[in-house]
Design a protein around this motif. Structure first.
Motif, mmCIF file in Angstrom:
data_model
loop_
_atom_site.group_PDB
_atom_site.id
_atom_site.type_symbol
_atom_site.label_atom_id
_atom_site.label_comp_id
_atom_site.label_asym_id
_atom_site.label_seq_id
_atom_site.Cartn_x
_atom_site.Cartn_y
_atom_site.Cartn_z
ATOM 1 N N SER A 108 13.358 12.838 28.726
ATOM 2 C CA SER A 108 14.454 13.313 27.881
ATOM 3 C C SER A 108 15.450 14.131 28.692
ATOM 4 N N LEU A 109 14.925 15.018 29.502
ATOM 5 C CA LEU A 109 15.801 15.866 30.314
ATOM 6 C C LEU A 109 16.678 15.029 31.229
ATOM 7 N N GLU A 110 16.083 14.069 31.895
ATOM 8 C CA GLU A 110 16.865 13.274 32.837
ATOM 9 C C GLU A 110 17.913 12.444 32.122
ATOM 10 N N SER A 111 17.539 11.894 30.989
ATOM 11 C CA SER A 111 18.519 11.102 30.248
ATOM 12 C C SER A 111 19.650 11.972 29.726
ATOM 13 N N ALA A 112 19.305 13.211 29.344
ATOM 14 C CA ALA A 112 20.329 14.090 28.774
ATOM 15 C C ALA A 112 21.239 14.660 29.856
ATOM 16 N N PHE A 113 20.650 15.071 30.974
ATOM 17 C CA PHE A 113 21.431 15.769 31.992
ATOM 18 C C PHE A 113 22.039 14.832 33.019
ATOM 19 N N HIS A 114 21.516 13.636 33.131
ATOM 20 C CA HIS A 114 22.060 12.685 34.106
ATOM 21 C C HIS A 114 22.390 11.386 33.392
ATOM 22 N N PRO A 115 23.390 11.430 32.531
ATOM 23 C CA PRO A 115 23.693 10.255 31.699
ATOM 24 C C PRO A 115 24.018 9.050 32.564
ATOM 25 N N GLY A 116 23.484 7.923 32.148
ATOM 26 C CA GLY A 116 23.782 6.684 32.850
ATOM 27 C C GLY A 116 22.807 6.364 33.957
ATOM 28 N N ARG A 117 21.948 7.296 34.324
ATOM 29 C CA ARG A 117 21.033 7.035 35.434
ATOM 30 C C ARG A 117 19.656 6.586 34.950
ATOM 31 N N LEU A 118 19.437 6.598 33.660
ATOM 32 C CA LEU A 118 18.112 6.246 33.151
ATOM 33 C C LEU A 118 18.327 5.458 31.863
ATOM 34 N N ASP A 119 18.271 4.135 31.958
ATOM 35 C CA ASP A 119 18.556 3.338 30.771
ATOM 36 C C ASP A 119 17.299 3.209 29.913
ATOM 37 N N ALA A 120 17.488 2.710 28.708
ATOM 38 C CA ALA A 120 16.411 2.659 27.727
ATOM 39 C C ALA A 120 15.248 1.800 28.221
ATOM 40 N N ASP A 121 15.555 0.693 28.865
ATOM 41 C CA ASP A 121 14.478 -0.189 29.316
ATOM 42 C C ASP A 121 13.592 0.511 30.341
ATOM 43 N N SER B 284 19.768 25.580 34.371
ATOM 44 C CA SER B 284 20.972 26.086 33.722
ATOM 45 C C SER B 284 22.206 25.391 34.275
ATOM 46 N N PHE B 285 22.248 25.249 35.590
ATOM 47 C CA PHE B 285 23.389 24.567 36.195
ATOM 48 C C PHE B 285 23.407 23.091 35.810
ATOM 49 N N ALA B 286 22.249 22.458 35.846
ATOM 50 C CA ALA B 286 22.202 21.033 35.515
ATOM 51 C C ALA B 286 22.665 20.807 34.076
ATOM 52 N N ALA B 287 22.271 21.704 33.186
ATOM 53 C CA ALA B 287 22.708 21.571 31.798
ATOM 54 C C ALA B 287 24.215 21.760 31.699
ATOM 55 N N ALA B 288 24.728 22.735 32.427
ATOM 56 C CA ALA B 288 26.174 22.974 32.384
ATOM 57 C C ALA B 288 26.945 21.805 32.970
ATOM 58 N N ALA B 289 26.344 21.115 33.952
ATOM 59 C CA ALA B 289 27.031 20.012 34.610
ATOM 60 C C ALA B 289 27.313 18.873 33.642
ATOM 61 N N ARG B 290 26.538 18.835 32.558
ATOM 62 C CA ARG B 290 26.749 17.764 31.592
ATOM 63 C C ARG B 290 28.165 17.795 31.035
ATOM 64 N N THR B 291 28.744 18.975 30.875
ATOM 65 C CA THR B 291 30.084 19.079 30.286
ATOM 66 C C THR B 291 31.102 19.642 31.273
ATOM 67 N N GLU C 74 33.162 19.436 37.507
ATOM 68 C CA GLU C 74 33.096 19.935 38.889
ATOM 69 C C GLU C 74 31.665 20.204 39.329
ATOM 70 N N LEU C 75 30.723 20.236 38.395
ATOM 71 C CA LEU C 75 29.324 20.465 38.759
ATOM 72 C C LEU C 75 28.498 19.176 38.762
ATOM 73 N N ARG C 76 29.012 18.175 38.150
ATOM 74 C CA ARG C 76 28.262 16.945 37.937
ATOM 75 C C ARG C 76 27.697 16.356 39.235
ATOM 76 N N ALA C 77 28.538 16.244 40.251
ATOM 77 C CA ALA C 77 28.109 15.599 41.486
ATOM 78 C C ALA C 77 26.899 16.314 42.085
ATOM 79 N N HIS C 78 26.894 17.639 42.045
ATOM 80 C CA HIS C 78 25.795 18.390 42.645
ATOM 81 C C HIS C 78 24.505 18.205 41.852
ATOM 82 N N ALA C 79 24.623 18.124 40.549
ATOM 83 C CA ALA C 79 23.433 17.910 39.728
ATOM 84 C C ALA C 79 22.815 16.547 40.040
ATOM 85 N N ASP C 80 23.651 15.527 40.090
ATOM 86 C CA ASP C 80 23.130 14.189 40.348
ATOM 87 C C ASP C 80 22.565 14.090 41.764
ATOM 88 N N GLU C 81 23.159 14.827 42.684
ATOM 89 C CA GLU C 81 22.711 14.751 44.079
ATOM 90 C C GLU C 81 21.235 15.114 44.202
#
Lengths: 206, 206
Positions: free
Chosen positions: A174-187, B114-121, B124-131
DNA sequence: TCCTTTATAGCACGGTCATGCTATTTTTAT
DNA sequence: ATAAAAATAGCATGACCGTGCTATAAAGGA
Protein backbone atom coordinates in the motif's frame (compact mmCIF):
# COMPACT_ATOMS: atom_id res chain seq x y z
CA UNK A 1 -31.06 17.30 4.53
CA UNK A 2 -30.08 14.76 7.12
CA UNK A 3 -27.22 16.18 9.21
CA UNK A 4 -25.29 12.93 9.11
CA UNK A 5 -25.62 12.82 5.35
CA UNK A 6 -24.26 16.36 5.14
CA UNK A 7 -21.35 15.48 7.37
CA UNK A 8 -20.51 12.56 5.16
CA UNK A 9 -20.61 14.72 2.06
CA UNK A 10 -18.16 17.11 3.70
CA UNK A 11 -15.96 14.19 4.69
CA UNK A 12 -15.84 13.08 1.09
CA UNK A 13 -14.71 16.55 0.13
CA UNK A 14 -11.96 16.09 2.71
CA UNK A 15 -10.93 12.86 1.02
CA UNK A 16 -10.72 14.50 -2.37
CA UNK A 17 -8.63 17.40 -1.08
CA UNK A 18 -6.31 15.10 0.85
CA UNK A 19 -5.78 12.88 -2.15
CA UNK A 20 -5.23 15.71 -4.59
CA UNK A 21 -3.29 18.24 -2.54
CA UNK A 22 -2.21 16.53 0.68
CA UNK A 23 -3.35 16.74 4.27
CA UNK A 24 -1.47 19.96 4.95
CA UNK A 25 -3.66 21.71 2.36
CA UNK A 26 -6.85 20.36 3.89
CA UNK A 27 -7.99 23.57 5.52
CA UNK A 28 -11.58 24.42 6.32
CA UNK A 29 -11.50 26.86 3.41
CA UNK A 30 -10.27 24.34 0.87
CA UNK A 31 -12.69 21.69 2.05
CA UNK A 32 -15.59 24.11 1.93
CA UNK A 33 -14.68 25.14 -1.59
CA UNK A 34 -14.37 21.50 -2.65
CA UNK A 35 -17.76 20.72 -1.14
CA UNK A 36 -19.33 23.78 -2.78
CA UNK A 37 -20.17 25.32 0.57
CA UNK A 38 -19.26 28.45 2.47
CA UNK A 39 -16.82 28.06 5.29
CA UNK A 40 -19.51 28.99 7.77
CA UNK A 41 -21.69 26.14 6.56
CA UNK A 42 -18.98 23.62 7.19
CA UNK A 43 -18.51 25.03 10.63
CA UNK A 44 -22.17 24.57 11.32
CA UNK A 45 -21.67 20.81 11.12
CA UNK A 46 -18.19 20.63 12.62
CA UNK A 47 -17.09 22.61 15.65
CA UNK A 48 -13.64 23.14 14.24
CA UNK A 49 -10.85 21.84 12.12
CA UNK A 50 -9.90 19.09 14.57
CA UNK A 51 -13.41 17.70 14.77
CA UNK A 52 -13.63 17.60 10.99
CA UNK A 53 -10.36 15.69 10.74
CA UNK A 54 -11.36 13.20 13.41
CA UNK A 55 -14.72 12.62 11.76
CA UNK A 56 -13.16 12.13 8.34
CA UNK A 57 -10.66 9.68 9.75
CA UNK A 58 -13.38 7.74 11.54
CA UNK A 59 -15.42 7.69 8.35
CA UNK A 60 -12.53 6.28 6.33
CA UNK A 61 -11.72 3.79 9.05
CA UNK A 62 -15.32 2.61 9.14
CA UNK A 63 -15.38 2.23 5.39
CA UNK A 64 -12.25 0.08 5.37
CA UNK A 65 -13.37 -2.04 8.30
CA UNK A 66 -16.78 -2.61 6.74
CA UNK A 67 -15.24 -3.99 3.59
CA UNK A 68 -12.88 -6.23 5.51
CA UNK A 69 -15.50 -7.67 7.83
CA UNK A 70 -17.85 -8.36 4.93
CA UNK A 71 -15.24 -10.65 3.44
CA UNK A 72 -14.25 -12.06 6.81
CA UNK A 73 -17.83 -12.97 7.65
CA UNK A 74 -18.25 -14.83 4.40
CA UNK A 75 -14.99 -16.64 4.92
CA UNK A 76 -15.56 -17.61 8.53
CA UNK A 77 -19.28 -18.33 8.29
CA UNK A 78 -19.61 -21.94 9.55
CA UNK A 79 -23.12 -22.38 8.15
CA UNK A 80 -21.93 -22.09 4.55
CA UNK A 81 -18.65 -23.95 4.42
CA UNK A 82 -16.47 -23.25 1.42
CA UNK A 83 -14.45 -25.63 -0.62
CA UNK A 84 -10.68 -25.31 -0.27
CA UNK A 85 -10.46 -23.56 -3.61
CA UNK A 86 -13.20 -21.15 -2.60
CA UNK A 87 -11.41 -20.52 0.67
CA UNK A 88 -8.19 -19.68 -1.09
CA UNK A 89 -9.92 -17.36 -3.54
CA UNK A 90 -11.90 -15.68 -0.78
CA UNK A 91 -8.74 -15.07 1.21
CA UNK A 92 -7.04 -13.54 -1.81
CA UNK A 93 -10.04 -11.33 -2.49
CA UNK A 94 -10.32 -10.21 1.11
CA UNK A 95 -6.66 -9.33 1.44
CA UNK A 96 -6.81 -7.68 -1.97
CA UNK A 97 -9.48 -5.41 -0.54
CA UNK A 98 -6.70 -3.77 1.42
CA UNK A 99 -4.60 -3.14 -1.66
CA UNK A 100 -5.00 -0.11 -3.91
CA UNK A 101 -5.89 -2.15 -6.97
CA UNK A 102 -8.17 0.45 -8.55
CA UNK A 103 -8.43 4.20 -8.37
CA UNK A 104 -11.11 4.20 -5.70
CA UNK A 105 -9.15 1.98 -3.34
CA UNK A 106 -5.94 3.79 -4.15
CA UNK A 107 -7.58 7.02 -3.02
CA UNK A 108 -8.64 5.35 0.19
CA UNK A 109 -5.14 4.08 0.88
CA UNK A 110 -3.59 7.46 0.18
CA UNK A 111 -6.06 9.16 2.47
CA UNK A 112 -5.63 6.58 5.18
CA UNK A 113 -1.84 6.75 5.11
CA UNK A 114 -2.02 10.53 5.26
CA UNK A 115 -4.13 10.30 8.40
CA UNK A 116 -1.95 7.59 9.91
CA UNK A 117 1.13 9.71 9.32
CA UNK A 118 -0.54 12.72 10.89
CA UNK A 119 -1.59 10.63 13.88
CA UNK A 120 2.05 10.25 14.78
CA UNK A 121 2.13 13.85 16.00
CA UNK A 122 -1.56 14.49 16.69
CA UNK A 123 -2.86 12.75 19.79
CA UNK A 124 -6.52 13.08 18.85
CA UNK A 125 -5.95 10.86 15.80
CA UNK A 126 -3.67 8.29 17.38
CA UNK A 127 -6.36 5.97 18.73
CA UNK A 128 -8.06 5.64 15.35
CA UNK A 129 -4.81 4.87 13.58
CA UNK A 130 -3.92 2.14 16.04
CA UNK A 131 -7.43 0.75 15.93
CA UNK A 132 -7.23 -0.19 12.27
CA UNK A 133 -3.71 -1.52 12.65
CA UNK A 134 -4.79 -3.77 15.50
CA UNK A 135 -7.82 -4.89 13.55
CA UNK A 136 -5.70 -5.88 10.60
CA UNK A 137 -3.40 -7.88 12.85
CA UNK A 138 -6.33 -9.69 14.42
CA UNK A 139 -7.82 -10.42 11.04
CA UNK A 140 -4.64 -11.85 9.55
CA UNK A 141 -4.10 -13.90 12.69
CA UNK A 142 -7.56 -15.43 12.36
CA UNK A 143 -7.02 -16.20 8.70
CA UNK A 144 -3.77 -17.95 9.48
CA UNK A 145 -5.36 -19.89 12.34
CA UNK A 146 -8.09 -21.02 9.99
CA UNK A 147 -5.52 -22.06 7.43
CA UNK A 148 -3.64 -24.04 10.06
CA UNK A 149 -6.80 -25.87 11.14
CA UNK A 150 -7.43 -26.73 7.52
CA UNK A 151 -3.89 -28.01 7.16
CA UNK A 152 -3.10 -25.37 4.60
CA UNK A 153 -0.25 -23.83 6.57
CA UNK A 154 3.31 -25.10 6.82
CA UNK A 155 3.43 -26.87 10.15
CA UNK A 156 6.59 -25.11 11.37
CA UNK A 157 5.04 -21.63 10.98
CA UNK A 158 4.85 -19.29 13.94
CA UNK A 159 1.42 -17.72 13.53
CA UNK A 160 2.26 -14.56 15.46
CA UNK A 161 5.30 -13.93 13.28
CA UNK A 162 3.47 -14.87 10.09
CA UNK A 163 0.62 -12.50 10.91
CA UNK A 164 3.09 -9.66 11.37
CA UNK A 165 4.75 -10.63 8.15
CA UNK A 166 1.52 -10.64 6.20
CA UNK A 167 0.48 -7.28 7.68
CA UNK A 168 3.84 -5.78 6.84
CA UNK A 169 3.59 -7.04 3.28
CA UNK A 170 0.15 -5.53 2.79
CA UNK A 171 1.18 -2.26 4.38
CA UNK A 172 4.33 -2.16 2.30
CA UNK A 173 2.47 -2.70 -0.96
CA UNK A 174 0.00 0.00 0.00
CA UNK A 175 2.75 2.42 0.93
CA UNK A 176 4.64 1.90 -2.29
CA UNK A 177 1.56 2.24 -4.42
CA UNK A 178 0.53 5.39 -2.57
CA UNK A 179 3.90 7.12 -2.40
CA UNK A 180 5.34 5.98 -5.72
CA UNK A 181 2.39 6.17 -8.10
CA UNK A 182 2.84 4.34 -11.34
CA UNK A 183 5.67 2.12 -10.16
CA UNK A 184 3.53 -0.72 -8.84
CA UNK A 185 0.62 -1.80 -11.00
CA UNK A 186 -2.31 -3.90 -9.84
CA UNK A 187 -1.12 -7.08 -11.53
CA UNK A 188 2.25 -6.95 -9.81
CA UNK A 189 0.65 -6.36 -6.44
CA UNK A 190 -1.63 -9.34 -6.93
CA UNK A 191 1.27 -11.48 -8.07
CA UNK A 192 3.21 -10.58 -4.92
CA UNK A 193 0.23 -11.36 -2.74
CA UNK A 194 -0.37 -14.70 -4.43
CA UNK A 195 3.30 -15.61 -4.18
CA UNK A 196 3.24 -14.86 -0.47
CA UNK A 197 0.15 -16.95 0.18
CA UNK A 198 1.52 -19.80 -1.91
CA UNK A 199 4.73 -19.75 0.12
CA UNK A 200 2.71 -20.13 3.30
CA UNK A 201 1.09 -23.38 2.25
CA UNK A 202 2.84 -26.73 2.54
CA UNK A 203 4.67 -27.90 -0.54
CA UNK A 204 2.35 -30.92 -0.81
CA UNK A 205 -0.74 -28.73 -1.21
CA UNK A 206 0.61 -26.48 -3.93
CA UNK B 1 32.83 27.64 9.54
CA UNK B 2 32.61 25.57 6.39
CA UNK B 3 29.37 26.42 4.60
CA UNK B 4 28.63 22.80 3.83
CA UNK B 5 29.11 21.93 7.47
CA UNK B 6 26.67 24.66 8.44
CA UNK B 7 24.14 23.40 5.95
CA UNK B 8 24.37 19.94 7.38
CA UNK B 9 23.87 21.23 10.91
CA UNK B 10 20.73 23.00 9.77
CA UNK B 11 19.57 19.83 8.03
CA UNK B 12 19.94 17.92 11.28
CA UNK B 13 17.79 20.51 12.98
CA UNK B 14 15.24 19.81 10.25
CA UNK B 15 15.39 16.11 11.09
CA UNK B 16 14.77 16.75 14.76
CA UNK B 17 11.81 19.02 14.11
CA UNK B 18 10.29 16.62 11.58
CA UNK B 19 10.64 13.70 13.96
CA UNK B 20 9.27 15.56 16.97
CA UNK B 21 6.55 17.73 15.49
CA UNK B 22 5.97 16.55 11.92
CA UNK B 23 6.84 17.95 8.54
CA UNK B 24 4.00 20.45 8.52
CA UNK B 25 5.58 22.16 11.54
CA UNK B 26 8.97 22.32 9.89
CA UNK B 27 8.94 26.03 9.10
CA UNK B 28 12.01 28.18 8.67
CA UNK B 29 11.28 29.71 12.04
CA UNK B 30 11.03 26.41 13.89
CA UNK B 31 14.11 25.02 12.21
CA UNK B 32 16.09 28.16 13.01
CA UNK B 33 15.03 27.98 16.64
CA UNK B 34 15.94 24.30 16.82
CA UNK B 35 19.35 25.03 15.30
CA UNK B 36 19.90 27.96 17.67
CA UNK B 37 20.07 30.42 14.80
CA UNK B 38 18.12 33.42 13.66
CA UNK B 39 15.84 32.95 10.72
CA UNK B 40 17.98 35.26 8.64
CA UNK B 41 21.01 33.07 9.24
CA UNK B 42 19.24 30.02 7.93
CA UNK B 43 18.20 31.97 4.89
CA UNK B 44 21.80 32.92 4.30
CA UNK B 45 22.57 29.27 3.56
CA UNK B 46 19.28 28.32 1.92
CA UNK B 47 17.50 30.47 -0.60
CA UNK B 48 14.10 29.50 0.71
CA UNK B 49 11.96 26.90 2.37
CA UNK B 50 11.87 24.65 -0.67
CA UNK B 51 15.63 24.56 -1.05
CA UNK B 52 16.01 23.66 2.62
CA UNK B 53 13.56 20.80 2.28
CA UNK B 54 15.21 19.46 -0.86
CA UNK B 55 18.62 19.64 0.74
CA UNK B 56 17.46 17.88 3.89
CA UNK B 57 15.82 15.15 1.85
CA UNK B 58 18.95 14.67 -0.23
CA UNK B 59 21.02 14.55 2.93
CA UNK B 60 18.84 11.85 4.44
CA UNK B 61 18.76 9.93 1.20
CA UNK B 62 22.55 10.03 0.97
CA UNK B 63 22.87 8.82 4.53
CA UNK B 64 20.61 5.84 3.93
CA UNK B 65 22.23 4.94 0.62
CA UNK B 66 25.70 5.15 2.16
CA UNK B 67 24.79 2.65 4.82
CA UNK B 68 23.21 0.29 2.34
CA UNK B 69 26.08 0.37 -0.14
CA UNK B 70 28.62 -0.20 2.62
CA UNK B 71 26.96 -3.51 3.41
CA UNK B 72 26.34 -4.31 -0.24
CA UNK B 73 29.98 -3.78 -1.13
CA UNK B 74 31.09 -6.11 1.62
CA UNK B 75 28.58 -8.72 0.54
CA UNK B 76 29.28 -8.56 -3.17
CA UNK B 77 33.05 -8.08 -2.97
CA UNK B 78 34.46 -10.99 -5.02
CA UNK B 79 37.99 -10.60 -3.62
CA UNK B 80 36.92 -11.55 -0.12
CA UNK B 81 34.41 -14.37 -0.54
CA UNK B 82 32.26 -15.13 2.45
CA UNK B 83 31.21 -18.46 3.78
CA UNK B 84 27.52 -19.29 3.38
CA UNK B 85 26.88 -18.55 7.03
CA UNK B 86 28.67 -15.21 6.73
CA UNK B 87 26.64 -14.45 3.62
CA UNK B 88 23.41 -15.13 5.40
CA UNK B 89 24.37 -13.02 8.39
CA UNK B 90 25.59 -10.19 6.19
CA UNK B 91 22.33 -10.19 4.27
CA UNK B 92 20.37 -10.05 7.50
CA UNK B 93 22.50 -7.21 8.80
CA UNK B 94 22.26 -5.24 5.58
CA UNK B 95 18.51 -5.54 5.32
CA UNK B 96 18.26 -4.79 9.02
CA UNK B 97 19.98 -1.50 8.27
CA UNK B 98 16.76 -0.44 6.65
CA UNK B 99 14.69 -1.27 9.68
CA UNK B 100 14.17 1.12 12.60
CA UNK B 101 15.80 -1.18 15.13
CA UNK B 102 17.18 1.57 17.36
CA UNK B 103 16.19 5.13 18.10
CA UNK B 104 18.62 6.63 15.59
CA UNK B 105 17.40 4.51 12.72
CA UNK B 106 13.81 4.95 13.77
CA UNK B 107 14.27 8.71 13.51
CA UNK B 108 15.69 8.28 10.05
CA UNK B 109 12.78 6.15 8.93
CA UNK B 110 10.24 8.58 10.35
CA UNK B 111 11.93 11.48 8.61
CA UNK B 112 12.25 9.60 5.37
CA UNK B 113 8.62 8.51 5.33
CA UNK B 114 7.56 12.07 6.06
CA UNK B 115 9.50 13.27 3.05
CA UNK B 116 8.27 10.43 0.86
CA UNK B 117 4.69 11.24 1.80
CA UNK B 118 5.24 14.91 1.06
CA UNK B 119 6.79 14.03 -2.30
CA UNK B 120 3.44 12.70 -3.41
CA UNK B 121 2.13 16.27 -3.78
CA UNK B 122 5.39 18.22 -4.12
CA UNK B 123 7.05 17.77 -7.50
CA UNK B 124 10.46 19.04 -6.37
CA UNK B 125 10.74 16.11 -3.95
CA UNK B 126 9.37 13.39 -6.16
CA UNK B 127 12.60 12.46 -7.92
CA UNK B 128 14.45 11.91 -4.64
CA UNK B 129 11.71 9.73 -3.23
CA UNK B 130 11.64 7.51 -6.29
CA UNK B 131 15.43 7.34 -6.36
CA UNK B 132 15.68 5.57 -3.04
CA UNK B 133 12.77 3.30 -3.87
CA UNK B 134 14.40 2.25 -7.13
CA UNK B 135 17.71 1.74 -5.37
CA UNK B 136 16.13 -0.53 -2.82
CA UNK B 137 14.51 -2.58 -5.56
CA UNK B 138 17.81 -2.92 -7.41
CA UNK B 139 19.58 -3.92 -4.22
CA UNK B 140 17.11 -6.60 -3.24
CA UNK B 141 17.13 -7.91 -6.80
CA UNK B 142 20.92 -8.27 -6.69
CA UNK B 143 20.79 -10.02 -3.35
CA UNK B 144 18.25 -12.50 -4.64
CA UNK B 145 20.25 -13.07 -7.80
CA UNK B 146 23.30 -13.78 -5.68
CA UNK B 147 21.30 -16.18 -3.55
CA UNK B 148 20.05 -17.96 -6.62
CA UNK B 149 23.59 -18.36 -7.97
CA UNK B 150 24.62 -19.82 -4.63
CA UNK B 151 21.70 -22.22 -4.74
CA UNK B 152 20.18 -20.63 -1.65
CA UNK B 153 16.92 -19.71 -3.32
CA UNK B 154 13.96 -21.95 -3.99
CA UNK B 155 14.27 -22.83 -7.65
CA UNK B 156 10.67 -21.96 -8.53
CA UNK B 157 11.04 -18.37 -7.30
CA UNK B 158 10.36 -15.47 -9.63
CA UNK B 159 13.11 -13.03 -8.70
CA UNK B 160 11.23 -9.93 -9.88
CA UNK B 161 8.23 -10.85 -7.75
CA UNK B 162 10.38 -11.86 -4.79
CA UNK B 163 12.30 -8.59 -4.92
CA UNK B 164 9.02 -6.68 -4.80
CA UNK B 165 7.88 -8.86 -1.96
CA UNK B 166 11.03 -8.27 0.06
CA UNK B 167 10.86 -4.52 -0.55
CA UNK B 168 7.24 -4.42 0.49
CA UNK B 169 8.03 -6.35 3.65
CA UNK B 170 10.80 -3.95 4.62
CA UNK B 171 8.70 -0.90 3.81
CA UNK B 172 5.79 -2.33 5.73
CA UNK B 173 7.85 -2.99 8.83
CA UNK B 174 9.27 0.52 8.63
CA UNK B 175 5.86 2.04 8.18
CA UNK B 176 4.36 0.22 11.11
CA UNK B 177 7.24 1.03 13.39
CA UNK B 178 7.13 4.67 12.37
CA UNK B 179 3.38 5.21 12.47
CA UNK B 180 2.52 2.92 15.38
CA UNK B 181 5.33 3.48 17.85
CA UNK B 182 5.62 0.91 20.57
CA UNK B 183 3.63 -1.77 18.77
CA UNK B 184 6.51 -3.37 16.91
CA UNK B 185 9.70 -3.93 18.87
CA UNK B 186 13.11 -4.63 17.38
CA UNK B 187 13.07 -8.33 18.23
CA UNK B 188 9.78 -8.89 16.46
CA UNK B 189 10.96 -7.04 13.38
CA UNK B 190 14.09 -9.14 13.24
CA UNK B 191 12.09 -12.32 13.72
CA UNK B 192 9.85 -11.39 10.81
CA UNK B 193 12.82 -10.60 8.61
CA UNK B 194 14.54 -13.89 9.50
CA UNK B 195 11.36 -15.85 8.89
CA UNK B 196 11.03 -14.28 5.50
CA UNK B 197 14.59 -15.03 4.47
CA UNK B 198 14.31 -18.57 5.78
CA UNK B 199 11.17 -19.10 3.71
CA UNK B 200 13.06 -18.05 0.60
CA UNK B 201 15.68 -20.74 0.92
CA UNK B 202 15.07 -24.32 -0.24
CA UNK B 203 13.84 -26.69 2.41
CA UNK B 204 16.99 -28.78 2.08
CA UNK B 205 19.20 -25.86 3.11
CA UNK B 206 17.26 -24.86 6.24
C1' DT C 1 44.41 50.54 8.63
C1' DC C 2 40.69 50.26 5.41
C1' DC C 3 37.76 47.94 2.43
C1' DT C 4 35.46 43.98 0.66
C1' DT C 5 33.29 39.78 1.57
C1' DT C 6 30.82 36.86 4.47
C1' DA C 7 27.89 35.83 8.36
C1' DT C 8 24.28 36.87 11.51
C1' DA C 9 20.07 39.13 12.66
C1' DG C 10 15.63 40.92 12.08
C1' DC C 11 11.83 44.03 10.22
C1' DA C 12 7.74 44.43 7.28
C1' DC C 13 4.56 42.90 3.90
C1' DG C 14 1.12 39.99 1.99
C1' DG C 15 -0.90 35.61 2.36
C1' DT C 16 -3.37 31.69 4.60
C1' DC C 17 -5.29 29.86 8.53
C1' DA C 18 -8.74 28.70 12.62
C1' DT C 19 -12.07 30.64 15.05
C1' DG C 20 -15.41 33.76 17.68
C1' DC C 21 -19.24 36.13 16.45
C1' DT C 22 -23.13 37.97 13.83
C1' DA C 23 -26.37 38.35 9.90
C1' DT C 24 -29.33 36.34 6.54
C1' DT C 25 -32.06 32.81 4.52
C1' DT C 26 -34.62 28.55 4.70
C1' DT C 27 -37.12 25.06 6.90
C1' DT C 28 -40.17 23.25 10.30
C1' DA C 29 -43.70 23.05 13.74
C1' DT C 30 -47.65 25.07 15.74
C1' DA D 1 -49.57 32.98 9.47
C1' DT D 2 -46.12 33.05 12.80
C1' DA D 3 -42.67 31.82 15.87
C1' DA D 4 -38.83 28.86 16.60
C1' DA D 5 -35.14 26.30 14.86
C1' DA D 6 -31.84 24.99 11.56
C1' DA D 7 -28.90 26.07 7.80
C1' DT D 8 -26.06 29.08 5.13
C1' DA D 9 -22.95 32.86 4.70
C1' DG D 10 -19.47 35.95 5.91
C1' DC D 11 -16.80 39.47 8.73
C1' DA D 12 -12.94 40.53 12.03
C1' DT D 13 -9.17 39.14 14.80
C1' DG D 14 -4.91 37.25 15.95
C1' DA D 15 -1.46 33.83 14.80
C1' DC D 16 1.94 31.75 11.81
C1' DC D 17 4.16 31.57 7.47
C1' DG D 18 7.67 32.59 3.40
C1' DT D 19 10.19 36.05 1.62
C1' DG D 20 12.11 40.71 -0.03
C1' DC D 21 14.87 43.74 1.99
C1' DT D 22 17.92 46.13 5.18
C1' DA D 23 21.08 46.55 9.14
C1' DT D 24 24.74 45.09 12.06
C1' DA D 25 28.81 42.31 13.18
C1' DA D 26 32.81 39.48 11.97
C1' DA D 27 36.54 38.05 9.08
C1' DG D 28 40.11 38.47 5.71
C1' DG D 29 43.09 40.57 2.38
C1' DA D 30 45.33 44.99 0.50
Amino acid sequence: MDPEERRRLVAEAVFRVVCRHGLEQTSLRNVAAEAGLAIGSVRHYFAGHTELMVFAMREMSARLIARLTAHADRLLDPSAPLTPDEQRETVVRMLAEMLPLDEERRTEVVVWLSFAAAARTRPELRAHADELYDGLLVLTTRILEGARRAGRLRPDSDIAVEARRLCALLDGLSLESAFHPGRLDADTMLAVLRAHLAALTPAAAS
